[in-house]
Enzyme design. Structure first.
Site, PDB file in Angstrom:
ATOM      1  N   ASP A  14       0.845  -1.183   0.000  1.00  0.00           N
ATOM      2  CA  ASP A  14       0.000   0.000   0.000  1.00  0.00           C
ATOM      3  C   ASP A  14       0.884   1.238   0.000  1.00  0.00           C
ATOM      4  OD1 ASP A  14      -2.255  -1.515   0.097  1.00  0.00           O
ATOM      5  OD2 ASP A  14      -2.680  -1.182   2.215  1.00  0.00           O
ATOM      6  N   LYS A  37      -3.813   2.715  -2.622  1.00  0.00           N
ATOM      7  CA  LYS A  37      -4.953   3.594  -2.888  1.00  0.00           C
ATOM      8  C   LYS A  37      -4.739   4.875  -2.092  1.00  0.00           C
ATOM      9  CE  LYS A  37      -7.773  -0.584  -2.849  1.00  0.00           C
ATOM     10  NZ  LYS A  37      -6.646  -1.439  -2.422  1.00  0.00           N
ATOM     11  N   MET A  43      -8.432   7.868   8.009  1.00  0.00           N
ATOM     12  CA  MET A  43      -8.731   8.254   6.625  1.00  0.00           C
ATOM     13  C   MET A  43      -9.881   9.263   6.569  1.00  0.00           C
ATOM     14  SD  MET A  43      -8.507   4.411   4.974  1.00  0.00           S
ATOM     15  CE  MET A  43      -9.680   3.743   6.170  1.00  0.00           C
TER      16      MET A  43
END
Length: 262
Positions: free
Chosen positions: A37, A58, A173
């Site tokens: 990641d 991502k 996030m």
């Protein structure tokens, strides 16, 4: 006939290489391929030769690798007989989609092993001088994603219930949607003066912390320019930082307040 390789779902911790487990570091060194990641951080990714790593990360509003591709790639590499490390920031099972990958591997009869990591919603606030639980403030903590599946018709997060618990709320996030969930908590009756901290790039060399209140934190974010990856800590524990940050700066010489927004 080529034997099937093993996939290791590995948590790298919040970003400081010294916070990785011994097993995580060994597996990274031994792997034929590391699918990673964005969140492990530049220092950890720098330990992996470029010819042995694939970026399947991502990032909100930026590059995006479909989860279906990552699942497929794990199976492909394992069936080629390779030892594969699926490297994630924090812990694989805390908003890391490790559960989905584990299910996919099992469905395709691919051997796998889970290697836990220090999860960022605990380790990140800790290094910033914020305990997620504290006898004087709270005996409970809730971890919430600030970036739910966009295909959902409505949020699965019950902000009213979270406001009612009175415990620490840690949002991962969630920098981009900070205005929405702080307003949701205010609408649910949470005190506007509730302390809030934003921790950007926790444990990375360029870590920054910005603090304010539930009512002011959006303006603080904008003035400080806080960007992902970042963690939001909401609750009385966020104010603990003020009591220890100066001492820690004098003790280590590392907490000089640079990038600090109060």
């Amino acid at each position: 006939m080529t034997s099937v390789g093993t996939v290791y779902l590995v948590g790298s911790g919040p970003g400081d290489p010294e916070l990785m487990t011994v097993k995580a570091r060994r597996l990274i060194d031994e792997a034929d391929v590391v699918l990673h990641d964005k969140l492990p951080g530049p220092e950890i990714l720098g330990l992996i030769p470029e010819d042995r790593r694939e970026d399947v990360g991502k990032r909100a509003g930026g590059e995006w690798t479909p989860q279906e591709y990552t699942n497929k790639r794990l199976v492909e590499l394992a069936r080629e007989g390779k030892t594969v490390v699926r490297l994630k920031g924090g812990d694989p099972f805390v908003f890391g989609r490790g559960g989905e990958e584990m299910e996919h591997l099992a469905a395709n009869e691919i051997p796998f092993e889970v290697v836990p990591g220090i999860t960022s919603p605990i380790g990140g606030p800790g290094v910033a001088g914020i305990p997620v639980t504290h006898r004087d403030h709270t005996s409970s903590v809730s971890f919430v994603t600030g970036h739910e599946d966009p295909t959902k018709e409505e949020s699965a997060v019950d902000w009213q219930a979270l406001a009612d618990t009175g415990g620490t709320i840690v949002v991962l996030m969630g920098v981009g949607k900070l205005p929405q969930y702080t307003q949701a908590l205010l609408d649910a009756g949470k005190d506007p003066e509730t302390p809030v901290a934003l921790i950007e790039r926790a444990t990375w060399p360029d870590m920054r912390v910005a603090t304010g209140t539930l009512e002011s934190i959006v303006d603080v974010r904008d003035e400080a320019g806080i960007e992902p990856p970042a963690i939001t800590v909401i609750g009385g524990v966020a104010a603990t930082r003020e009591k220890v940050v100066e001492f820690l700066a004098n003790q280590t010489g590392e907490w000089d307040g640079e990038g600090e927004e109060e």
